[in-house]
Design a protein around this motif. Sequence first.
Motif, short mmCIF file in Angstrom:
data_model
loop_
_atom_site.label_atom_id
_atom_site.label_comp_id
_atom_site.label_asym_id
_atom_site.label_seq_id
_atom_site.Cartn_x
_atom_site.Cartn_y
_atom_site.Cartn_z
N GLU A 10 0.64 -1.29 -0.15
CA GLU A 10 0.10 0.01 -0.16
C GLU A 10 0.91 1.47 -0.01
OE1 GLU A 10 -3.04 0.28 -1.03
OE2 GLU A 10 -3.43 -1.81 -1.10
N SER A 11 2.16 0.90 -0.09
CA SER A 11 2.72 2.35 -0.14
C SER A 11 2.63 2.99 -1.66
CB SER A 11 4.25 2.20 -0.24
OG SER A 11 4.87 1.65 1.00
N ALA A 12 2.64 4.40 -1.81
CA ALA A 12 2.29 4.89 -2.96
C ALA A 12 3.72 5.21 -3.71
CB ALA A 12 1.60 6.53 -2.59
N ASN A 45 4.99 7.94 -0.75
CA ASN A 45 4.59 7.90 0.64
C ASN A 45 4.71 6.27 1.09
OD1 ASN A 45 3.02 7.53 3.04
ND2 ASN A 45 2.02 9.84 2.32
N ARG A 46 5.75 6.11 1.94
CA ARG A 46 5.59 4.67 2.27
C ARG A 46 4.57 4.45 3.42
NH1 ARG A 46 7.69 1.27 6.02
NH2 ARG A 46 8.87 -0.53 5.25
N ALA A 47 3.88 3.03 3.20
CA ALA A 47 3.08 2.96 4.17
C ALA A 47 3.50 2.01 5.36
CB ALA A 47 1.91 1.85 3.55
N GLU A 48 3.05 2.46 6.55
CA GLU A 48 3.54 1.63 7.67
C GLU A 48 3.01 0.42 7.65
OE1 GLU A 48 2.42 3.77 11.37
OE2 GLU A 48 2.66 5.58 10.54
N ARG A 86 -0.43 8.09 6.79
CA ARG A 86 0.54 6.70 7.40
C ARG A 86 0.66 5.83 6.21
NH1 ARG A 86 -1.59 5.89 13.01
NH2 ARG A 86 -0.03 4.16 12.95
N TYR A 87 -0.41 5.67 5.23
CA TYR A 87 -0.48 4.15 4.75
C TYR A 87 -0.51 4.55 3.34
CZ TYR A 87 -1.31 2.65 9.56
OH TYR A 87 -1.31 2.28 10.72
N GLY A 88 0.30 5.39 2.64
CA GLY A 88 0.30 5.43 1.00
C GLY A 88 -0.45 6.44 0.53
N PRO A 133 2.24 -3.35 10.17
CA PRO A 133 1.29 -3.89 9.25
C PRO A 133 0.24 -2.94 8.85
CG PRO A 133 0.87 -4.82 11.52
CD PRO A 133 2.12 -3.88 11.59
#
Lengths: 440, 440
Positions: free
Chosen positions: A71-73, A102-105, B399-401, A107
């Motif tokens: 789910e990272s963009a 934008n990296r997703a955290e 926070r999640y992309g 889990p």
Amino acid sequence: MIHANERVHVSDLRQHVGRTVSVCGWVNTLRLQRKMQFLVVRDHTAMTQVTHRRGGDGDPVEAALESLSTESAVRITGRVVDNPVVKLGGLEIVPERVEVLNRAEAPLPTDERSGLEHRMDWRFLDVRIRPAARLLFAVQTTFEQGMRAYAYEQGCTEMHTPKLMGTASESGAEVFKLGYFNTSAYLAQSPQFFKQMAIAAGVDRVFEIGPVFRAEPSFTSRHATEFTGVDVELAWISDVEDVMRFEERMLAHAIALVAERHGDAIEETFGAELAVPETPFPRVTMAEAQSMLRADGWDPEGAKEDLDPEGERALAARMLKETGHEFVFVTHYPTGIRPFYHMRSADDPGLTLSFDLLWKGLEITTGAQREHRYDRLIEQAAEKGMGTDPLEDYLNCFRYGCPPHGGLGMGLARVLMVMLGLDSIREATFLFRGPNRLTP
Amino acid sequence: MIHANERVHVSDLRQHVGRTVSVCGWVNTLRLQRKMQFLVVRDHTAMTQVTHRRGGDGDPVEAALESLSTESAVRITGRVVDNPVVKLGGLEIVPERVEVLNRAEAPLPTDERSGLEHRMDWRFLDVRIRPAARLLFAVQTTFEQGMRAYAYEQGCTEMHTPKLMGTASESGAEVFKLGYFNTSAYLAQSPQFFKQMAIAAGVDRVFEIGPVFRAEPSFTSRHATEFTGVDVELAWISDVEDVMRFEERMLAHAIALVAERHGDAIEETFGAELAVPETPFPRVTMAEAQSMLRADGWDPEGAKEDLDPEGERALAARMLKETGHEFVFVTHYPTGIRPFYHMRSADDPGLTLSFDLLWKGLEITTGAQREHRYDRLIEQAAEKGMGTDPLEDYLNCFRYGCPPHGGLGMGLARVLMVMLGLDSIREATFLFRGPNRLTP
């Protein structure tokens, strides 16, 4: 921040084979092997595979891919390669640059198996990761487009009526009240009074899509405290039949457009075939509906004036069997269960010139011819025990030449719920509002 | 109630010469002479003359016409006759039947010479009797249609974001608060946070037209406590220029449609020529704008960070002279006067990647690229002294992309006000809401 190549939608990649393009989307899946790195990137149109052979130390693409999480963009720039072995459209992208926007955290706080309330807490992720949720808003857009196209063609004017009111005129019980400078205001339960004012203002046909607010502590699968209403009001009607005719044609037109653009996706995603209804829809009076249902054992005490949800479902099942139609207009509701502003039958003042529209047994619309004669309105308000003082601005509209008129109000999420076979109105709303839910 | 012949719009009468038709409308003027009765009937399309030779005792048409008053709602059935002497289109109707559907009381409580506040008290009559007010809503409908057509073509999804919020997140000061079951809710000041949530939800481009609420005690000609906002939010932008480019093209498209359909009527009614703007619109940074204006004597103390209405008008006048353009984007507002969620310039963190759009010197839009990086948002919120607790649901989106994105919010009534040269936003709204006005 993003440079170079123009963004290409994933669904258009086939047209760019052999060229270097950029795709923008989310990491759907990551498979990092010893020699190869595979990535599936998803944008709002489709998914595609990104295939990278590790270059070892100093390979910026390898490092970027290694840093990713689901789910990272990302923005991937690379060459589009025809590769019949690849499942997703027989294409892959060989990346030249990977930008992590934008990296997703990890889990993720929700997934496709999360329960409804938890999914609603994380609605933005819920919508992003579930194809059914994403499709819903595309369908909503097309459905509104279809209704507007019909309404415009029929001479409707798009109005925006106020949601802030000075008095809780319609009923008072289910209205939200707020502080307003040195006084109080109320949130409109429907555009009812204001769209009638527009009729009195000489607007021939009124169309509005906007929020309506109900302070009802209802926790069912079909109620919300805020929802999107579709409202129509038509001047100079001959009778309420004009309103029903408008509605069935508007719906048939809009559903046909949805079926044309999204029919296959709806069938694939929701397992439901979207049938374009034929017009006219069947009509049954409330009295006929009740005697039909009572013959089948409904309401054995014979006490009910209105249909309950069970009655609505039974009626729909019976009408489907008899007419093959998913829709049914129930008409001529008794005066006792309709508001004072409904016009009553000249032959039988115990009946109103009103209707509900059911689709697959769920009420999606309430409509009526309105009483436009001032004296009758005053009488009917008095009979319902309503003070006329808070109604003054409304009632004034009928003193200076208000034409005969009627209209309808439709719940958008309810229509989508039935159309797509959803269990709850919560699934048919972007951000649901109920007695226990004001967030996110 | 209405029978027999199908209703014909007055503007279509020419096609029915020699036939018996019905027209539905209001009594614009009545001239009752000894032998003849003349009536001008107006519907939403045009006006026509009704000419009746008195038949004496027992003539129901004569009696009905005699009973009429100005603004009564009538249905006239009669033969359409070609008569070059008649001023209104060289046509008249010789009535066979006159139905008085709703007689207007006399005298009317308002007329074209009434003051603004009084006209607003009787807004339904004000709109009905003044051609300028009627035209406004036709223009509004077309303008929205034009914007939607552009937005749909550009891949926008129509979203309906909630107006009820659990926290007063944007600022708190200018927010209406209401009781919500056992807690409190707030009315959304804009769809800002929710349309960003839609971006985080994977909606590629968001479009919404809906009400926004401002608890500002402002009494100017351009402020309202409730108005209709046009909101756009675009994902995966390269920079704020993408947002400005979208807006100028959307406006040019919608204004062209208005000019095509209503240009002549606007010129006739408002005495203003509607110029379709060329794209791109001129752009000027806030710093450039201020130094240009200061050179002309504006803000001699050099104290102002923002443009005041006087500065906006002066800038527009200067840009019109220099570029011939009625629109100007003012860009790069200082960080101090923009909200925490604006993205800041990488080169100069004292500047935001933001813009206002002025049309003829009135601000009609605010827009920006948004900060989509969670850490930066936390920093910027802290810097502005905002607690992050009430922002939790909003901040979680980043926070999640969440992809890079930006958007704009436009005040619909302000645009109409400038387009038609109206003195006040009150004239560009069906039912205005201000600190002192919650009715009708």
